[in-house]
Design an enzyme around this catalytic site. Structure first.
Site, mmCIF file in Angstrom:
data_model
loop_
_atom_site.group_PDB
_atom_site.id
_atom_site.type_symbol
_atom_site.label_atom_id
_atom_site.label_comp_id
_atom_site.label_asym_id
_atom_site.label_seq_id
_atom_site.Cartn_x
_atom_site.Cartn_y
_atom_site.Cartn_z
ATOM 1 N N LYS A 36 0.837 -1.200 0.000
ATOM 2 C CA LYS A 36 0.000 0.000 0.000
ATOM 3 C C LYS A 36 0.871 1.248 0.000
ATOM 4 O O LYS A 36 0.599 2.207 -0.739
ATOM 5 C CB LYS A 36 -0.912 0.016 1.221
ATOM 6 C CG LYS A 36 -1.776 1.283 1.332
ATOM 7 C CD LYS A 36 -2.227 1.574 2.736
ATOM 8 C CE LYS A 36 -1.080 2.108 3.580
ATOM 9 N NZ LYS A 36 -1.514 2.563 4.919
ATOM 10 N N GLY A 106 -4.624 7.477 5.681
ATOM 11 C CA GLY A 106 -3.672 8.514 6.019
ATOM 12 C C GLY A 106 -2.902 9.018 4.819
ATOM 13 O O GLY A 106 -2.597 10.213 4.708
ATOM 14 N N SER A 183 3.679 11.748 12.749
ATOM 15 C CA SER A 183 3.624 10.857 11.583
ATOM 16 C C SER A 183 4.643 11.293 10.539
ATOM 17 O O SER A 183 4.732 12.482 10.207
ATOM 18 C CB SER A 183 2.226 10.866 10.956
ATOM 19 O OG SER A 183 2.216 10.116 9.750
ATOM 20 N N GLN A 185 4.232 10.715 7.554
ATOM 21 C CA GLN A 185 3.463 11.029 6.351
ATOM 22 C C GLN A 185 3.430 12.524 6.063
ATOM 23 O O GLN A 185 3.270 12.936 4.917
ATOM 24 C CB GLN A 185 2.037 10.489 6.468
ATOM 25 C CG GLN A 185 1.960 8.975 6.402
ATOM 26 C CD GLN A 185 0.551 8.451 6.620
ATOM 27 O OE1 GLN A 185 -0.335 9.177 7.086
ATOM 28 N NE2 GLN A 185 0.330 7.188 6.299
ATOM 29 N N GLU A 327 4.022 0.169 12.423
ATOM 30 C CA GLU A 327 2.905 -0.592 11.864
ATOM 31 C C GLU A 327 2.995 -2.084 12.186
ATOM 32 O O GLU A 327 2.010 -2.808 12.060
ATOM 33 C CB GLU A 327 2.848 -0.397 10.350
ATOM 34 C CG GLU A 327 4.068 -0.924 9.610
ATOM 35 C CD GLU A 327 4.228 -0.303 8.237
ATOM 36 O OE1 GLU A 327 4.360 -1.068 7.275
ATOM 37 O OE2 GLU A 327 4.225 0.933 8.124
ATOM 38 N N HIS A 354 -3.004 6.945 14.933
ATOM 39 C CA HIS A 354 -3.266 6.158 13.713
ATOM 40 C C HIS A 354 -4.767 5.960 13.523
ATOM 41 O O HIS A 354 -5.565 6.754 14.014
ATOM 42 C CB HIS A 354 -2.504 4.838 13.787
ATOM 43 C CG HIS A 354 -1.078 4.952 13.336
ATOM 44 N ND1 HIS A 354 -0.508 4.149 12.370
ATOM 45 C CD2 HIS A 354 -0.105 5.819 13.710
ATOM 46 C CE1 HIS A 354 0.743 4.496 12.169
ATOM 47 N NE2 HIS A 354 1.018 5.504 12.976
ATOM 48 N N ARG A 358 -3.831 3.045 18.735
ATOM 49 C CA ARG A 358 -3.486 1.624 18.727
ATOM 50 C C ARG A 358 -2.938 1.138 20.070
ATOM 51 O O ARG A 358 -3.125 -0.034 20.410
ATOM 52 C CB ARG A 358 -2.481 1.321 17.611
ATOM 53 C CG ARG A 358 -3.132 1.221 16.248
ATOM 54 C CD ARG A 358 -2.155 0.814 15.167
ATOM 55 N NE ARG A 358 -2.850 0.720 13.886
ATOM 56 C CZ ARG A 358 -2.250 0.760 12.704
ATOM 57 N NH1 ARG A 358 -0.934 0.910 12.633
ATOM 58 N NH2 ARG A 358 -2.950 0.671 11.597
#
Length: 437
Positions: A36, A106, A183, A185, A327, A354, A358
């Protein structure tokens, strides 16, 4: 942040999946679909490239299809080839006055705002209810600092979905500071579009910690493969030069993190599990899986691109910093709950932001089944206790579902809520899991 809807009533039985218990040692070969993380990075680069390109072996999951739909909305041509995993991408002028639905992805909500700044009008973003609590402040503040109009429902600078990006057909670029402590990202999203900025981008991370650095390294590698010049010679600073992004025909690696629960099953049930297509060199954080599983009692070997993990039903506890591969935490936590000694998982405070929190979710669900799992400032301490069956809630989080399935291999009566949430990154998980047995 606590898990979504903590304390809510138990799910109806129609939404529960009876996790199968292993009846003996495994002897399985599992084909894992494309990554992904790579699929969505490569889709963005293909959409911004200087000509048509093709992705082969791309993941087709909810997250990937949300990215495809969003890019199509922006005016990018994306057509399926002979197989669903083959995608032909034709860049086009990026359109504004459109609505982007991010779901709970995300990568979509954080990668596409910089792309939307290049559109010729406003781009409105919104997503699933759970997505509205995921942090967005760093990337939105960075775009604002670069001169992009960013507004929320009240007209202020927002910190979460929904929001609107005022695309103006281009972006000057320049230098910007970003706190990516929550993050990686936020860094990747800005870097992916930066070559299309007039002056490129000099990005400096100013936070106290930087989780999932391998994901940023993955972004840098994909940019360089597409002919983009990136200088990352100084820690926490990335400089992307302006210039074209090359159109390419590329193949996507299997998702190594999605392989983790299958390979871990060899430790829980005994026997062996093999995953073909394992790369000898990769930027995926899932590359850490073999070493982690060896530390917890298994053995791993790679031959002709096939990774095989062998176990004898022995699982050892582990003390590990998972900052580089957060992850993998749900898989390692599930193993830790079945281990013969306590485990401490560190460096993963960012997992609170997330798909759900989590850390709280794992502690809650392991405890629900009779285990002992406690949150720390930056992770979990898990002390093995005899487990029993029960409902393992997933909080719309795909990796929570695979964690419950892994525990269920050894513990009878585990029912995983909404196992189909795995379609986010691994469609057909329940069938693959059953086939493994």
């Amino acid at each position: 942040m606590t898990p979504t809807a903590p304390g809510a009533p138990e799910t109806s039985t129609s939404e529960l999946w009876d996790a199968p218990v292993s009846s003996g040692p495994l002897a399985a070969r599992v084909e894992i679909p494309g990554s992904k993380s790579l699929t969505n990075r490569l889709l963005v680069l293909a959409a911004l490239a200087d000509g048509p390109g093709t992705l082969r072996g791309a993941l087709r999951s909810r997250d990937a299809d949300l990215m495809i739909g969003a890019l199509r909305t922006l005016g990018v041509g994306i057509e399926q080839g002979d197989a669903p995993s083959t995608l032909h991408v034709t860049p086009g002028r990026l359109k504004g006055d459109v609505d982007i639905f991010t779901g709970l992805a995300g990568t979509v909500m954080r990668f596409l705002p910089p792309v939307a700044a290049l559109a010729d009008g406003p781009v409105r973003f919104d997503g699933d209810p759970q997505a509205r609590v995921r942090p967005m402040r760093p990337v939105l503040r960075a775009l604002h600092a670069l001169g992009v109009g960013v507004t929320g429902p009240e007209g202020d600078l927002p910190t979460t979905l929904p929001f609107t990006i005022a695309g103006r057909g281009g972006l000057r670029g320049g230098a910007v500071d970003v706190d990516a402590s929550a993050s990686s990202q936020f860094v990747s999203g800005l870097l992916l579009a930066a070559a299309r900025f007039e002056q490129g981008l000099a990005l400096r991370h100013v936070g106290t910690t930087l989780p999932s650095l391998p994901h940023i390294e993955m972004t840098v590698a994909t940019l360089r493969d597409a002919g983009v010049t990136v200088d990352d010679s100084r820690d926490g600073i990335w400089v992307v030069s302006p210039g074209p992004i090359a159109a390419r025909d590329v193949r996507v690696e299997p998702d190594l993190s999605n392989a983790a629960p299958f390979l871990a099953a060899a430790l829980v049930a005994g026997g062996r599990v093999s995953v073909p297509g394992w790369p000898t060199s990769t930027t995926q954080p899932g590359a850490l899986v073999p070493g982690l599983l060896e530390r917890m009692g298994g053995s791993a070997s790679l031959s002709d691109g096939v990774l095989t993990v062998t176990g004898d039903s022995t699982v050892h506890g582990i003390d590990v910093d998972l900052k580089a591969a957060g992850e993998l935490t749900p898989t390692i936590a599930a193993l830790a709950a079945l281990a013969d000694s306590p485990s401490r998982l560190r460096g993963i405070a960012h997992l609170r932001g997330h798909e759900t929190d989590r850390l709280a979710a794992l502690a809650t669900e392991i405890t629900r089944l009779g285990g002992q799992a406690e949150e720390t400032r930056d992770g979990l301490v898990i002390t093995p206790r005899p487990l029993h069956g029960g409902v393992f809630r997933t909080y719309a989080d795909h990796r929570m579902a695979t964690s419950g399935a892994l525990i269920g291999l050894r513990v009878a009566g585990v029912q995983v809520e909404d196992v189909e949430t795995t379609a986010k990154t691994l469609p057909g998980f329940a069938g693959l899991w059953q086939a493994m047995l």
